[in-house]
Design an enzyme around this catalytic site. Structure first.
Site, short mmCIF file in Angstrom:
data_model
loop_
_atom_site.label_atom_id
_atom_site.label_comp_id
_atom_site.label_asym_id
_atom_site.label_seq_id
_atom_site.Cartn_x
_atom_site.Cartn_y
_atom_site.Cartn_z
N LEU A 169 -49.62 32.96 37.98
CA LEU A 169 -49.55 33.81 36.80
C LEU A 169 -50.65 33.50 35.79
O LEU A 169 -51.07 34.37 35.04
CB LEU A 169 -48.18 33.66 36.11
CG LEU A 169 -46.96 34.12 36.91
CD1 LEU A 169 -45.69 33.81 36.13
CD2 LEU A 169 -47.04 35.61 37.22
N GLY A 170 -51.10 32.25 35.78
CA GLY A 170 -52.14 31.90 34.82
C GLY A 170 -52.47 30.43 34.84
O GLY A 170 -51.75 29.62 35.44
N GLY A 179 -54.08 27.10 32.25
CA GLY A 179 -54.37 26.64 30.90
C GLY A 179 -54.73 25.18 30.93
O GLY A 179 -54.85 24.56 32.00
N GLY A 180 -54.91 24.60 29.74
CA GLY A 180 -55.33 23.22 29.67
C GLY A 180 -54.30 22.25 30.22
O GLY A 180 -54.66 21.15 30.66
N MET A 181 -53.02 22.63 30.18
CA MET A 181 -51.98 21.73 30.67
C MET A 181 -51.71 21.90 32.15
O MET A 181 -51.05 21.06 32.75
CB MET A 181 -50.68 21.98 29.90
CG MET A 181 -50.76 21.63 28.43
SD MET A 181 -50.88 19.86 28.14
CE MET A 181 -49.22 19.34 28.57
N GLY A 182 -52.18 22.98 32.77
CA GLY A 182 -51.92 23.17 34.19
C GLY A 182 -51.83 24.64 34.55
O GLY A 182 -52.41 25.50 33.89
N VAL A 209 -49.36 28.10 35.85
CA VAL A 209 -48.05 28.73 35.80
C VAL A 209 -47.91 29.65 37.00
O VAL A 209 -48.79 30.48 37.26
CB VAL A 209 -47.84 29.52 34.50
CG1 VAL A 209 -46.44 30.13 34.46
CG2 VAL A 209 -48.06 28.64 33.29
N ASP A 229 -48.71 25.45 19.13
CA ASP A 229 -49.73 26.33 19.69
C ASP A 229 -49.22 27.76 19.78
O ASP A 229 -49.38 28.43 20.79
CB ASP A 229 -50.17 25.82 21.05
CG ASP A 229 -51.50 26.46 21.52
OD1 ASP A 229 -52.23 26.99 20.66
OD2 ASP A 229 -51.78 26.43 22.72
#
Length: 519
Positions: A16-17, A19-22, A24, A132
């Site tokens: 799905l996407g 980001g900086g944390m990992g 999804v 955030d």
């Protein structure tokens, strides 16, 4: 496609996407439903310090009420992979929607503002700061706006200043976040103002460009709010105050958005934009909380411790969002047994002077001035939930020497209660107390690292014939105990303060909240 990959029992279907944390992923649950699974960056997941923080943050996130959020369903560590599972929300995010269909106005914008404020109220009630909040973290589901990604938001940690700015998105960061200062729920309120300004104008409130330029304008310039409807522009302007103390709370945003108008009007705002034809007051009821009762006692052990368009993805939705928003609102003159309860200290908290000392409202706070050798304990105007309770307060020993904290499972008639105590000398205790008795220490005294202003969180949960008691100080777990000797049950909760034997003490409480223990 990665349908054959299974993490923690969840079969990953598609990305799905990132980001900086990992990453999804959309995933199938063990029972055949759908969920969103966030897989944490392996470099982070292998760090023992991150694992400890992850477990703590997830525990807090799972206690967030579900109003207008994508609730955390599960979490764990599978080998070297840390994962977080949330409810899957169908619908675009706010950034996509504004890009594709333009800004919102009228009822659409009002409903969005109320929904996000409701989510923040639930998040803050669980002791979590989002850190955030931005348009891409607001999903526009058929049942209304849903705030996501609070599940990995760090709890307040004064020792982690370096990480605080990293977790923010420059365009929506508050001035104190830019400066790297300790964050509070007011940081999210500032981001709320930026998100609503963006949603209503299609522009970033402090403009675009290089991150450094944006951050400079956040610190030095006022937001550009022209194009917003006049009524909501005033609320957004207050939310974007440079001084965090001048911003309303999330609950205050709700009160400003619906003001002193009828409760049904708040639900109508949502109905006409996010739902189909629904009866505004269907299923709503109000329960009046008991009046607060003052308590004080001689301390035998003072030294002890209508928009431009109806967006196609929201047409014909059910009434769930309207009811959820209505349940979360603290409209003046109408008190409901809804959670979390957050005190404004003007809502029936006891004030006045007795032999033991004085209780008074002090601005937006609540102060107990305790005479030498006495103990004051005051009830919140709300009964505890039957499932167990989380009690939290922010407190300061403003003058003198003594101790203070919160209490739960108390009774005005008997004086029974569990006290969670912080002393001015830097010790914590958990005490089972009855008025006029020495009290039984269940934990401590133990040395802790306190601060000038301390956030105290206590959990009182019951399982069978045992009450479990846990205490956090400034987001760190500092005490745990259990009581199996005729334990007290859910009743009342509140704040307390005690002086030393020879001098008075003044304690100020700047916040107080109650919420059920998650089941």
């Amino acid at each position: 496609m990665n349908g054959d990959r299974v993490i923690g029992g969840y079969a990953l279907r598609r990305l799905l996407g990132r980001g900086g944390m990992g990453e999804v992923h959309l995933a199938a649950t063990p029972t055949g439903g759908l969920a969103a699974v966030k897989i944490i960056n392996p470099a982070l997941a292998r760090d023992p310090a991150f694992r400890r923080r992850f477990e703590r943050e997830v525990a807090a996130a799972r206690r967030v009420a579900r109003f207008c959020t994508a609730p955390v369903l599960d979490a764990g560590i599978d080998g070297d992979v840390a994962y977080l599972v949330t409810e899957y929300v169908r619908g675009p995010d706010l950034a996509e929607a504004v890009r594709d269909q333009g800004p919102l106005s009228g009822g659409n914008l009002e409903a969005l503002a109320v929904g996000i404020a409701t989510a923040l109220s639930a998040i803050h009630g669980a002791g979590v700061i989002h850190r955030d909040l931005k348009p891409s973290n607001v999903l526009l589901s058929p049942l209304g706006p849903r705030v996501i990604d609070f599940g990995i938001a760090q709890l307040v940690d004064n020792d982690s200043l370096a990480s605080q700015a990293i977790l923010g998105t420059p365009a929506f960061m508050a001035p104190e976040q830019v400066r790297g200062e300790p964050l509070t729920p007011a940081t999210d309120v500032f981001a709320w103002g930026g998100v609503i300004a963006f949603a209503g104008t299609g522009r970033l409130p402090f403009g675009g460009g290089a991150p450094g330029e944006v951050l400079y304008r956040i610190m030095q310039d006022g937001p550009r709010l022209d194009g917003l409807d006049e009524g909501i522009r005033e609320v957004v302007s207050r939310a974007l105050a440079k001084d965090a103390h001048l911003r309303p709370t999330a609950q205050g945003l709700l009160s400003e958005l619906v003001g002193g108008i009828r409760l049904t009007t708040a639900t109508e705002v949502v109905e006409r934009t996010w739902t189909g034809a629904v009866t505004a007051d269907a299923g709503l009821s109000a329960a009046w909380a008991p009046a607060a009762r003052p308590h004080d006692s001689r301390a035998p052990d003072p030294g002890a411790p209508g928009g431009r368009r109806r967006w196609p993805w929201v047409a014909g939705a059910a009434a769930a969002t309207a009811l959820a928003v209505a349940a979360a609102l603290a409209v003046p003159g109408l008190r409901q047994q809804t959670w979390p309860y957050e005190a404004g200290f003007g809502d029936a908290w006891a004030i006045g002077t007795s032999e033991g000392g004085t209780a008074r409202q002090a601005g937006t706070g609540y102060e107990l001035t305790v005479n030498p050798g006495w103990r004051l304990w005051k009830s919140a105007p709300r009964q505890e939930p039957e499932t167990g309770v989380i009690v939290s307060a922010k407190a300061t020993l403003a003058e003198g020497a003594g101790e203070y904290g919160v209490w739960c499972h108390g009774s005005a008639s008997s004086g029974d209660r569990y006290e969670f105590v912080v002393s001015g000398s830097g010790k914590v205790t958990i005490v089972k107390r009855r008025t006029g008795t020495q009290g039984k220490i269940l934990y401590g005294p133990a040395n802790v690292k306190g601060a000038a202003v301390n956030r105290i969180v206590a959990e009182c949960g019951r399982s069978g014939d045992k009450v479990t008691l846990r205490m956090w100080l400034n987001e760190g777990l500092v005490a745990e105990a259990a009581d199996t000797d005729a334990p007290y049950g859910p009743a009342e909760a509140g704040v307390h303060a005690a002086s030393g034997a020879t001098g008075s003490a003044r304690v100020r409480f700047d916040s107080f909240a109650l919420r059920p223990v998650a089941q």
